[in-house]
Design an enzyme around this catalytic site. Structure first.
Site, PDB file in Angstrom:
ATOM      1  N   ARG A 150      -0.253   7.013  -8.744  1.00 52.22           N
ATOM      2  CA  ARG A 150       1.061   7.316  -8.157  1.00 52.22           C
ATOM      3  C   ARG A 150       1.241   8.820  -7.966  1.00 52.22           C
ATOM      4  O   ARG A 150       1.857   9.265  -7.008  1.00 52.22           O
ATOM      5  CB  ARG A 150       2.170   6.732  -9.022  1.00 52.22           C
ATOM      6  CG  ARG A 150       2.186   5.200  -8.954  1.00 52.22           C
ATOM      7  CD  ARG A 150       3.281   4.647  -9.786  1.00 52.22           C
ATOM      8  NE  ARG A 150       4.559   5.092  -9.216  1.00 52.22           N
ATOM      9  CZ  ARG A 150       5.638   4.360  -9.166  1.00 52.22           C
ATOM     10  NH1 ARG A 150       5.629   3.150  -9.657  1.00 52.22           N
ATOM     11  NH2 ARG A 150       6.750   4.834  -8.655  1.00 52.22           N
TER      12      ARG A 150
ATOM     13  N   SER B 186      -5.720   0.805  -1.848  1.00 51.11           N
ATOM     14  CA  SER B 186      -6.885   0.049  -2.343  1.00 51.11           C
ATOM     15  C   SER B 186      -7.131  -1.207  -1.520  1.00 51.11           C
ATOM     16  O   SER B 186      -8.261  -1.677  -1.419  1.00 51.11           O
ATOM     17  CB  SER B 186      -6.696  -0.326  -3.814  1.00 51.11           C
ATOM     18  OG  SER B 186      -6.715   0.835  -4.597  1.00 51.11           O
TER      19      SER B 186
ATOM     20  N   THR C 215      -1.142  18.265  -8.758  1.00 52.98           N
ATOM     21  CA  THR C 215      -0.988  18.155  -7.301  1.00 52.98           C
ATOM     22  C   THR C 215      -1.946  19.103  -6.592  1.00 52.98           C
ATOM     23  O   THR C 215      -2.632  18.715  -5.639  1.00 52.98           O
ATOM     24  CB  THR C 215       0.471  18.444  -6.881  1.00 52.98           C
ATOM     25  OG1 THR C 215       1.308  17.414  -7.432  1.00 52.98           O
ATOM     26  CG2 THR C 215       0.629  18.473  -5.376  1.00 52.98           C
TER      27      THR C 215
ATOM     28  N   CYS D 209      -4.742  14.430   4.239  1.00 58.61           N
ATOM     29  CA  CYS D 209      -4.088  13.318   3.549  1.00 58.61           C
ATOM     30  C   CYS D 209      -4.147  12.034   4.376  1.00 58.61           C
ATOM     31  O   CYS D 209      -3.993  10.938   3.827  1.00 58.61           O
ATOM     32  CB  CYS D 209      -2.661  13.681   3.165  1.00 58.61           C
ATOM     33  SG  CYS D 209      -1.647  14.301   4.500  1.00 58.61           S
ATOM     34  N   HIS D 210      -4.414  12.147   5.671  1.00 51.98           N
ATOM     35  CA  HIS D 210      -4.554  10.953   6.500  1.00 51.98           C
ATOM     36  C   HIS D 210      -5.813  10.157   6.140  1.00 51.98           C
ATOM     37  O   HIS D 210      -5.932   8.995   6.527  1.00 51.98           O
ATOM     38  CB  HIS D 210      -4.556  11.317   7.996  1.00 51.98           C
ATOM     39  CG  HIS D 210      -5.680  12.185   8.411  1.00 51.98           C
ATOM     40  ND1 HIS D 210      -5.657  13.561   8.254  1.00 51.98           N
ATOM     41  CD2 HIS D 210      -6.881  11.889   8.979  1.00 51.98           C
ATOM     42  CE1 HIS D 210      -6.780  14.064   8.718  1.00 51.98           C
ATOM     43  NE2 HIS D 210      -7.541  13.070   9.158  1.00 51.98           N
TER      44      HIS D 210
ATOM     45  N   ASN E 125      -8.235  12.251 -13.224  1.00 48.55           N
ATOM     46  CA  ASN E 125      -7.254  11.448 -13.938  1.00 48.55           C
ATOM     47  C   ASN E 125      -7.125  10.088 -13.261  1.00 48.55           C
ATOM     48  O   ASN E 125      -6.251   9.879 -12.423  1.00 48.55           O
ATOM     49  CB  ASN E 125      -5.898  12.159 -13.981  1.00 48.55           C
ATOM     50  CG  ASN E 125      -4.923  11.487 -14.916  1.00 48.55           C
ATOM     51  OD1 ASN E 125      -5.117  10.353 -15.336  1.00 48.55           O
ATOM     52  ND2 ASN E 125      -3.856  12.195 -15.236  1.00 48.55           N
TER      53      ASN E 125
ATOM     54  N   GLU F 278     -11.505  10.634  14.531  1.00 46.51           N
ATOM     55  CA  GLU F 278     -12.643  11.140  13.754  1.00 46.51           C
ATOM     56  C   GLU F 278     -13.831  10.201  13.847  1.00 46.51           C
ATOM     57  O   GLU F 278     -14.970  10.650  14.035  1.00 46.51           O
ATOM     58  CB  GLU F 278     -12.223  11.328  12.298  1.00 46.51           C
ATOM     59  CG  GLU F 278     -11.222  12.444  12.096  1.00 46.51           C
ATOM     60  CD  GLU F 278     -10.800  12.624  10.650  1.00 46.51           C
ATOM     61  OE1 GLU F 278     -11.358  11.949   9.755  1.00 46.51           O
ATOM     62  OE2 GLU F 278      -9.902  13.457  10.409  1.00 46.51           O
TER      63      GLU F 278
ATOM     64  N   TYR G 116      -6.301   5.981  -2.942  1.00 47.79           N
ATOM     65  CA  TYR G 116      -5.518   6.786  -3.877  1.00 47.79           C
ATOM     66  C   TYR G 116      -6.171   6.759  -5.258  1.00 47.79           C
ATOM     67  O   TYR G 116      -6.253   7.786  -5.935  1.00 47.79           O
ATOM     68  CB  TYR G 116      -4.083   6.255  -3.964  1.00 47.79           C
ATOM     69  CG  TYR G 116      -3.291   6.447  -2.696  1.00 47.79           C
ATOM     70  CD1 TYR G 116      -2.626   7.642  -2.444  1.00 47.79           C
ATOM     71  CD2 TYR G 116      -3.210   5.440  -1.743  1.00 47.79           C
ATOM     72  CE1 TYR G 116      -1.897   7.828  -1.277  1.00 47.79           C
ATOM     73  CE2 TYR G 116      -2.479   5.615  -0.568  1.00 47.79           C
ATOM     74  CZ  TYR G 116      -1.827   6.807  -0.344  1.00 47.79           C
ATOM     75  OH  TYR G 116      -1.111   6.990   0.810  1.00 47.79           O
TER      76      TYR G 116
ATOM     77  N   HIS H  98       1.115  28.988   5.401  1.00 46.51           N
ATOM     78  CA  HIS H  98       2.051  28.408   4.431  1.00 46.51           C
ATOM     79  C   HIS H  98       2.183  26.908   4.639  1.00 46.51           C
ATOM     80  O   HIS H  98       2.058  26.143   3.691  1.00 46.51           O
ATOM     81  CB  HIS H  98       3.429  29.046   4.551  1.00 46.51           C
ATOM     82  CG  HIS H  98       3.444  30.509   4.277  1.00 46.51           C
ATOM     83  ND1 HIS H  98       4.579  31.262   4.393  1.00 46.51           N
ATOM     84  CD2 HIS H  98       2.483  31.387   3.908  1.00 46.51           C
ATOM     85  CE1 HIS H  98       4.323  32.525   4.106  1.00 46.51           C
ATOM     86  NE2 HIS H  98       3.037  32.615   3.814  1.00 46.51           N
TER      87      HIS H  98
ATOM     88  N   ASN I  45       1.929  17.455   0.480  1.00 49.03           N
ATOM     89  CA  ASN I  45       0.866  18.240   1.099  1.00 49.03           C
ATOM     90  C   ASN I  45       1.455  19.187   2.155  1.00 49.03           C
ATOM     91  O   ASN I  45       1.936  18.740   3.190  1.00 49.03           O
ATOM     92  CB  ASN I  45      -0.158  17.309   1.752  1.00 49.03           C
ATOM     93  CG  ASN I  45      -1.284  18.040   2.448  1.00 49.03           C
ATOM     94  OD1 ASN I  45      -1.395  19.265   2.383  1.00 49.03           O
ATOM     95  ND2 ASN I  45      -2.129  17.282   3.130  1.00 49.03           N
TER      96      ASN I  45
ATOM     97  N   HIS J 187      -1.836  29.872   1.865  1.00 53.25           N
ATOM     98  CA  HIS J 187      -0.973  30.744   1.074  1.00 53.25           C
ATOM     99  C   HIS J 187       0.356  30.034   0.830  1.00 53.25           C
ATOM    100  O   HIS J 187       1.413  30.462   1.288  1.00 53.25           O
ATOM    101  CB  HIS J 187      -0.773  32.081   1.786  1.00 53.25           C
ATOM    102  CG  HIS J 187      -0.111  33.106   0.935  1.00 53.25           C
ATOM    103  ND1 HIS J 187       1.150  33.578   1.203  1.00 53.25           N
ATOM    104  CD2 HIS J 187      -0.523  33.742  -0.183  1.00 53.25           C
ATOM    105  CE1 HIS J 187       1.486  34.467   0.287  1.00 53.25           C
ATOM    106  NE2 HIS J 187       0.488  34.582  -0.558  1.00 53.25           N
TER     107      HIS J 187
ATOM    108  N   CYS K 292       1.806  33.986   6.981  1.00 52.58           N
ATOM    109  CA  CYS K 292       1.928  35.440   6.999  1.00 52.58           C
ATOM    110  C   CYS K 292       0.521  36.024   7.018  1.00 52.58           C
ATOM    111  O   CYS K 292      -0.451  35.295   7.182  1.00 52.58           O
ATOM    112  CB  CYS K 292       2.703  35.916   5.768  1.00 52.58           C
ATOM    113  SG  CYS K 292       1.850  35.583   4.214  1.00 52.58           S
TER     114      CYS K 292
END
Length: 192
Positions: free
Chosen positions: A130, A153, A97, A147-148, A125, A176, A116, A30, A139, A87, A25
């Site tokens: 997980r 590990s 998250t 996130c890609h 943390n 990339e 991760y 979003h 996401n 937004h 918007c």
């Protein structure tokens, strides 16, 4: 008033990334939704607008389209573009998250990867590996919140888009890396 914008992106002749649907918007973007089940034999980058009766998309959605076009054509240049405003409620709250997603967005640059576990440590943390995986699954702004770039590990890519987009994750990372090699070949030779 919610505006919708769709960008169909095919990244190379033999494999289709899919259609990318943006929602947002005037306040910001979003979601970005990669729809891998949309198929085509064309090789192009185009945009098609679907809006709720609006004659123009919001400036933030247009900024997102510009960012995505730059990412797929000249990924090494996206850092010079202002990112769109996000937004989405998930990114507006104070949850773990949200912290993970903002950390990923701010600290893991183009062509770089983290595990991760490393991302859990970066978000404050180290035992929440997980939970980081859960954050990646939720996401709402993939590609821009990258996130890609998060790996297991073991070095394996892990599942992307519930396993439906594993080939996309591999392609994005390769895309990339190639872009950075073209810009600075000496630096990539030193790091290998």
């Amino acid at each position: 008033m919610l505006g919708h914008f769709s960008v169909e992106i095919e990244v190379f002749p033999t494999v289709l990334v899919g259609e990318i649907m943006l929602t947002g918007c005037e306040m910001g973007v979003h979601t970005i939704d990669i729809q891998v089940e949309k198929r085509s034999s064309r090789y192009w980058l185009a945009q098609h607008m679907v809006s709720n009766g609006q004659s123009e998309i919001s400036s933030e959605l247009q900024r997102c389209v510009d960012w995505l076009q730059c990412y797929f054509i000249h990924p090494e240049s996206v850092s010079s573009l202002p990112p769109p405003v996000f937004h989405h409620p998930l990114l507006q709250n104070d949850s773990f998250t949200a912290k993970v997603l903002w950390t990923l967005f701010m600290k893991v640059e183009l062509g770089k990867t983290v595990t991760y576990k490393q991302l859990a440590e970066m978000a404050g943390n180290p035992k929440a590996v997980r939970a980081v995986g859960g954050a990646m699954r939720r996401n709402p702004i993939p590609l821009i919140v990258p996130c890609h770039r998060v790996l297991c590990s073991s070095g394996e890519s892990g599942r992307y888009m519930g396993g439906k987009g594993d080939h996309i994750k591999v392609w994005l990372l390769t895309h990339e890396k190639k872009a950075l090699e073209e810009v600075n070949p000496e630096k990539t030779e030193e790091s290998t």
